[in-house]
Design an enzyme around this catalytic site. Structure first.
Site, PDB file in Angstrom:
ATOM      1  NE  ARG A 176      -3.617  -2.483  -0.007  1.00 52.19           N
ATOM      2  CZ  ARG A 176      -3.325  -3.620  -0.642  1.00 52.19           C
ATOM      3  NH1 ARG A 176      -2.203  -3.708  -1.361  1.00 52.19           N
ATOM      4  NH2 ARG A 176      -4.138  -4.649  -0.594  1.00 52.19           N
ATOM      5  CB  SER A 226      -9.421  -3.088   2.907  1.00 51.60           C
ATOM      6  OG  SER A 226      -9.681  -4.288   2.219  1.00 51.60           O
ATOM      7  CD  GLU A 296      -6.089  -0.371   2.324  1.00 49.45           C
ATOM      8  OE1 GLU A 296      -6.648  -0.504   1.223  1.00 49.45           O
ATOM      9  OE2 GLU A 296      -5.682  -1.320   3.009  1.00 49.45           O
TER      10      GLU A 296
END
Length: 301
Positions: A176, A226, A296
């Site tokens: 990420r 997510s 996130e």
């Protein structure tokens, strides 16, 4: 200071459409968020660079949005300008086994284009919401595949508002993250290199991937995908499940009963609801397991 008339004239010269006094809830998949001063539909790298330079010189806040699938927008809104990388900046061109995609192209659309031309390598990325530019920004991935597995190069607007290119070996792609994450660099195009494959087998793999998503993820509710990054040594959804937090709510926000890694909007959630719920989840998970969860999605405020 933002001069709407001046900005509108610049957009006219650049052939970019602009809307004023918009609501962020229209542009993020979580479906909440307050007003923003203007939204501009970008149509080229050069127009994006010109607008970024203009806004910076006039000390006007701005940010880039694609589909808004990894975004939490503040209830108070955003006192600035949104540069929207959408349908007007979503072209895809093929050169042999490579697809060069403008940053606003939906990742799902790129996957379909690959399948239709018999190119394999992106099947596991099918169904990830968002644009290919956003996908590269955070090195999106699923089911063992990541953007770094297929990307070969990208073009971006640097901090000095010039368009530059970079190869995958210099992108620092990790979980990420990329060289673009947390910077003012703006991705304008992404080139992926794939392999020749059987169209029917590729389609079957894509359908299987989407079937997994539909059965395991709460796709019927608005969300940002997510909600928490994967902590080293475990999985956010596993920890949340172990702590018995599925179904936990704050206002209109709820930890999905279907997948603990998703905080969903039951239909009337606010940013405040979501952030309060996320903080409670983080506190309980840390207290009971010792793991520290990290959000996130990016917060726009």
């Amino acid at each position: 200071m933002l001069n709407i008339s001046e900005l509108t004239e610049l957009c006219r010269q650049l052939d970019c459409s602009v809307k004023t006094e918009c609501n962020l809830s229209e542009y993020i998949t979580f479906r909440f968020g307050g007003p923003c001063r203007a939204v501009i539909d970008i149509n080229s790298a050069s127009s994006a660079a010109a607008l970024m330079k203009y806004l910076s010189e006039n000390e006007v806040k701005y940010c880039v949005l694609g589909r808004g699938s990894n975004i939490i927008a503040a209830d108070e809104g955003y006192d600035g300008v949104i540069l929207h990388f959408g349908n007007d900046f979503s072209g895809i061109t093929q050169n042999g086994s490579e697809l060069c995609c403008e940053a606003g192209a939906l990742l799902a659309t790129v996957c379909v284009r690959a399948q239709q031309t018999g190119l394999t390598g992106m099947e596991n990325l099918f169904g990830i919401p968002g644009t290919i530019g956003g996908g590269l920004y955070m090195n999106a991935g699923a089911y063992g595949s990541e953007m770094k597995d297929v990307v070969v190069s990208a073009e971006y607007i640097d901090e000095d508002f010039t368009v530059k290119s970079v190869g995958v070996e210099k992108m620092n792609l990790g979980y990420r993250q990329s060289i673009f994450t947390g910077t003012k660099k703006v991705i304008t195009s992404v080139t992926v290199r794939l392999a020749e494959g059987d169209m029917d087998k590729i389609k079957d793999a894509m359908n299987e991937c989407m079937g997994k998503r539909s059965s395991k993820q709460p796709l019927e509710y608005p969300s940002a995908g997510s909600t928490f990054k994967r902590p080293e040594g475990s999985y956010a959804s596993l920890l949340i499940d172990q702590c018995g937090l599925k179904g936990m709510s704050c206002g209109g926000a709820m930890v999905s009963e279907k997948h603990g890694g998703f905080v969903i909007n039951k239909g009337f959630a606010t940013c405040k609801d979501v952030l309060e719920l996320c903080e409670k989840v983080k506190e309980i998970v840390k207290e009971k397991t010792g793991y520290v969860l990290e959000l996130e999605p990016v917060i726009i405020k």
